[in-house]
Write a protein that holds these residues in place. Structure first.
Motif, PDB file in Angstrom:
ATOM      1  N   UNK A  21       0.837  -1.203   0.000  1.00  9.72           N
ATOM      2  CA  UNK A  21       0.000   0.000   0.000  1.00  9.72           C
ATOM      3  C   UNK A  21       0.870   1.252   0.000  1.00  9.72           C
ATOM      4  N   UNK A  22       1.935   1.233   0.793  1.00  8.10           N
ATOM      5  CA  UNK A  22       2.852   2.375   0.831  1.00  8.10           C
ATOM      6  C   UNK A  22       3.523   2.623  -0.508  1.00  8.10           C
ATOM      7  N   UNK A  23       3.949   1.543  -1.168  1.00 10.23           N
ATOM      8  CA  UNK A  23       4.586   1.687  -2.481  1.00 10.23           C
ATOM      9  C   UNK A  23       3.591   2.202  -3.517  1.00 10.23           C
ATOM     10  N   UNK A  24       2.346   1.748  -3.432  1.00 13.01           N
ATOM     11  CA  UNK A  24       1.325   2.222  -4.369  1.00 13.01           C
ATOM     12  C   UNK A  24       1.002   3.689  -4.111  1.00 13.01           C
ATOM     13  N   UNK A  25       0.939   4.079  -2.864  1.00 15.11           N
ATOM     14  CA  UNK A  25       0.600   5.460  -2.508  1.00 15.11           C
ATOM     15  C   UNK A  25       1.683   6.444  -2.953  1.00 15.11           C
ATOM     16  N   UNK A  28       5.558   4.261  -6.510  1.00 14.12           N
ATOM     17  CA  UNK A  28       6.704   3.417  -6.826  1.00 14.12           C
ATOM     18  C   UNK A  28       6.288   2.214  -7.663  1.00 14.12           C
ATOM     19  N   UNK A  29       5.133   1.660  -7.354  1.00 12.35           N
ATOM     20  CA  UNK A  29       4.586   0.547  -8.136  1.00 12.35           C
ATOM     21  C   UNK A  29       3.252   1.005  -8.715  1.00 12.35           C
ATOM     22  N   UNK A  30       2.744   0.243  -9.631  1.00 15.23           N
ATOM     23  CA  UNK A  30       1.478   0.602 -10.275  1.00 15.23           C
ATOM     24  C   UNK A  30       0.274   0.364  -9.380  1.00 15.23           C
ATOM     25  N   UNK A  31      -0.887   0.342 -10.021  1.00 16.37           N
ATOM     26  CA  UNK A  31      -2.152   0.173  -9.311  1.00 16.37           C
ATOM     27  C   UNK A  31      -2.220  -1.136  -8.548  1.00 16.37           C
ATOM     28  N   UNK A  32      -1.486  -2.157  -8.998  1.00 15.07           N
ATOM     29  CA  UNK A  32      -1.544  -3.467  -8.368  1.00 15.07           C
ATOM     30  C   UNK A  32      -1.058  -3.435  -6.926  1.00 15.07           C
ATOM     31  N   UNK A  33      -0.306  -2.422  -6.557  1.00 17.26           N
ATOM     32  CA  UNK A  33       0.150  -2.298  -5.170  1.00 17.26           C
ATOM     33  C   UNK A  33      -0.997  -2.148  -4.187  1.00 17.26           C
ATOM     34  N   UNK A  34      -2.121  -1.626  -4.688  1.00 22.29           N
ATOM     35  CA  UNK A  34      -3.298  -1.476  -3.818  1.00 22.29           C
ATOM     36  C   UNK A  34      -3.894  -2.831  -3.451  1.00 22.29           C
ATOM     37  N   UNK A  35      -3.481  -3.884  -4.123  1.00 22.99           N
ATOM     38  CA  UNK A  35      -3.922  -5.225  -3.735  1.00 22.99           C
ATOM     39  C   UNK A  35      -3.374  -5.617  -2.359  1.00 22.99           C
TER      40      UNK A  35
END
Length: 65
Positions: A21-25, A28-35
């Motif tokens: 979640x932190x990387x997505x926010x 750093x990573x794409x939308x898939x980080x919200x998984x």
């Protein structure tokens, strides 16, 4: 819902979820980080639906009194 996610498994799920979640926010990573919400939720709840369907559990066995 009977708990089926035990100690170390719970801690790892929470850490992995927060990191994703932190990387997505931060972008750093794409939308898939919200998984990361999924392992975070299962770690906080102590219950995992796929574990329940497969009859798995990482909880410590309690001795019967």
């Amino acid at each position: 819902m009977k708990a089926n996610v035990g100690g170390i498994d719970r801690i790892l799920r929470i850490i992995i979820g927060l990191v994703l979640i932190g990387l997505a926010a931060t972008g750093t990573v794409g939308w898939w980080g919200w998984l990361g919400i999924v392992p975070l939720a299962t770690g906080l709840a102590g219950w995992c639906p796929p574990y329940a369907m497969l009859g798995l559990s990482t909880c410590r066995m309690r001795p019967k009194a």
